[in-house]
Design a protein around this motif. Sequence first.
Motif, PDB file in Angstrom:
ATOM      1  N   ARG A 122      -3.593   3.382  14.455  1.00 19.25           N
ATOM      2  CA  ARG A 122      -4.534   2.408  13.436  1.00 19.25           C
ATOM      3  C   ARG A 122      -5.835   1.977  14.070  1.00 19.25           C
ATOM      4  O   ARG A 122      -5.954   1.777  15.228  1.00 19.25           O
ATOM      5  CB  ARG A 122      -3.792   1.084  12.935  1.00 19.25           C
ATOM      6  N   CYS A 123      -6.916   1.983  13.508  1.00 17.74           N
ATOM      7  CA  CYS A 123      -8.010   1.394  13.840  1.00 17.74           C
ATOM      8  C   CYS A 123      -8.807   2.378  14.959  1.00 17.74           C
ATOM      9  O   CYS A 123      -9.353   1.734  15.734  1.00 17.74           O
ATOM     10  CB  CYS A 123      -8.218  -0.121  14.408  1.00 17.74           C
ATOM     11  N   ARG A 169      -5.277  12.723  -0.890  1.00 16.17           N
ATOM     12  CA  ARG A 169      -4.258  11.739  -1.657  1.00 16.17           C
ATOM     13  C   ARG A 169      -3.478  12.060  -2.819  1.00 16.17           C
ATOM     14  O   ARG A 169      -2.162  12.127  -2.715  1.00 16.17           O
ATOM     15  CB  ARG A 169      -4.755  10.423  -1.891  1.00 16.17           C
ATOM     16  N   ASP A 225      -3.700   3.410   9.516  1.00 19.31           N
ATOM     17  CA  ASP A 225      -4.778   2.795   8.753  1.00 19.31           C
ATOM     18  C   ASP A 225      -5.622   2.271   9.451  1.00 19.31           C
ATOM     19  O   ASP A 225      -6.002   2.141  10.656  1.00 19.31           O
ATOM     20  CB  ASP A 225      -3.910   1.264   8.265  1.00 19.31           C
ATOM     21  N   ASP A 226      -6.984   2.299   8.670  1.00 19.48           N
ATOM     22  CA  ASP A 226      -8.310   1.725   9.153  1.00 19.48           C
ATOM     23  C   ASP A 226      -9.079   2.726  10.142  1.00 19.48           C
ATOM     24  O   ASP A 226      -9.753   2.169  11.009  1.00 19.48           O
ATOM     25  CB  ASP A 226      -7.999   0.373   9.760  1.00 19.48           C
ATOM     26  N   ALA A 284      -4.971   2.725  -2.359  1.00 14.69           N
ATOM     27  CA  ALA A 284      -5.703   3.518  -1.296  1.00 14.69           C
ATOM     28  C   ALA A 284      -7.087   3.796  -1.656  1.00 14.69           C
ATOM     29  O   ALA A 284      -7.956   3.812  -0.677  1.00 14.69           O
ATOM     30  CB  ALA A 284      -4.818   4.927  -1.007  1.00 14.69           C
ATOM     31  N   ALA A 324      -9.156   1.031  -0.858  1.00 17.45           N
ATOM     32  CA  ALA A 324      -9.229   0.614   0.500  1.00 17.45           C
ATOM     33  C   ALA A 324     -10.102   1.725   1.310  1.00 17.45           C
ATOM     34  O   ALA A 324     -10.973   1.050   1.969  1.00 17.45           O
ATOM     35  CB  ALA A 324      -7.662   0.643   1.289  1.00 17.45           C
ATOM     36  N   ASP A 325     -10.149   2.804   0.839  1.00 16.80           N
ATOM     37  CA  ASP A 325     -11.184   3.803   1.452  1.00 16.80           C
ATOM     38  C   ASP A 325     -12.442   3.660   0.864  1.00 16.80           C
ATOM     39  O   ASP A 325     -13.434   3.472   1.783  1.00 16.80           O
ATOM     40  CB  ASP A 325     -10.687   5.352   1.037  1.00 16.80           C
ATOM     41  N   GLY A 361      -3.130   7.164   6.287  1.00 17.06           N
ATOM     42  CA  GLY A 361      -3.109   5.686   6.143  1.00 17.06           C
ATOM     43  C   GLY A 361      -4.171   5.248   5.251  1.00 17.06           C
ATOM     44  O   GLY A 361      -5.026   6.001   4.489  1.00 17.06           O
ATOM     45  N   ARG A 362      -4.120   3.957   4.794  1.00 15.49           N
ATOM     46  CA  ARG A 362      -5.386   3.435   3.757  1.00 15.49           C
ATOM     47  C   ARG A 362      -6.545   2.952   4.763  1.00 15.49           C
ATOM     48  O   ARG A 362      -6.333   2.745   5.946  1.00 15.49           O
ATOM     49  CB  ARG A 362      -4.638   2.280   3.246  1.00 15.49           C
ATOM     50  N   GLY A 363      -7.520   2.897   4.264  1.00 16.86           N
ATOM     51  CA  GLY A 363      -8.658   2.181   4.728  1.00 16.86           C
ATOM     52  C   GLY A 363      -9.437   3.081   5.772  1.00 16.86           C
ATOM     53  O   GLY A 363      -9.943   2.493   6.769  1.00 16.86           O
ATOM     54  N   ILE A 364      -9.430   4.360   5.435  1.00 15.90           N
ATOM     55  CA  ILE A 364      -9.900   5.581   6.039  1.00 15.90           C
ATOM     56  C   ILE A 364     -11.373   5.790   5.820  1.00 15.90           C
ATOM     57  O   ILE A 364     -11.943   5.972   4.623  1.00 15.90           O
ATOM     58  CB  ILE A 364      -9.092   6.611   6.139  1.00 15.90           C
TER      59      ILE A 364
END
Length: 280
Positions: free
Chosen positions: A207-208, A124, A181-182, A89, A92-93, A160-163
């Motif tokens: 997400r997104c 996290r 995510d995202d 994570a 991804a962030d 989620g991940r990619g934040i």
Amino acid sequence: MVLTRSNIRSELQTCDPAWVQLREEAEALCAAEPALASFVYATVLNHDRLEEAICHRLAQRLEHSDVDAGLLRQTFDEVLRDNPAVGDAFRADLAAVYDRDPACNRLIEPLLYFKGFHALQTHRLANALWMADRRDFAFYLQSQSSRILGVDIHPKATIGRGIMIDHATGVVIGETASVGDDASILHAVTLGGSGKEGGDRHPKIGRCVMIGAGAKILGNITVGDCARVASGSVVLKDVPKNTTVAGVPARVVGKAGCPEPARTMEQILGVEPENGSDSA
């Protein structure tokens, strides 16, 4: 082959392009700004893994006479040992900030300077402690993050991940909130409750999703995947996926305008309101 610190580092770099790039950027920074060399060495170049560098930076930022940096770092290392997915994570962030923030030109910048990134990684670690029933330590991290970084995320909240949390000042995320995510969240956003009710009482963000600065999303409602929430909006009802909502109270004003709003970060509406659209 005899394992040494040098060849272990080489193997790790081969498997982790982000870490290779970070170290190269750190070396260039030291050459360009010698006054920062000791700071950059301690934060990046003295470590073998990205996880170690991030935990070191967080421990230094969150340090207080109550709990010193050494004890914080020891606890963070324990969390990562038991929860290796936290390191995924982190990456991804970091990639999300580098990809979406036009003010970010190097991977090293979020690691060293961006409090939105620091607050999210602190969450996290706090969330992992919460799930391990170490709730007092999780609350302590939440308190320190709020006091020092200006971001208040309950340790139980699911993110989620990619934040990307951009600028981050004034962001509040409640206990039963979730973020897919995202997603991208700008400063002064609240994912809050709508009263004194207990239980599941906070928003569920898909997400997104892109949430503009100052938006307030209140209650146990859902914001669908790939939606946009305009800056300053107050959202009190479910938001359909792939739509844009704006206003007080928020109303559907059109489509999201692109497949992944959180990645394009386009905040100009530019879409005529749909006839008969309901408040969101």
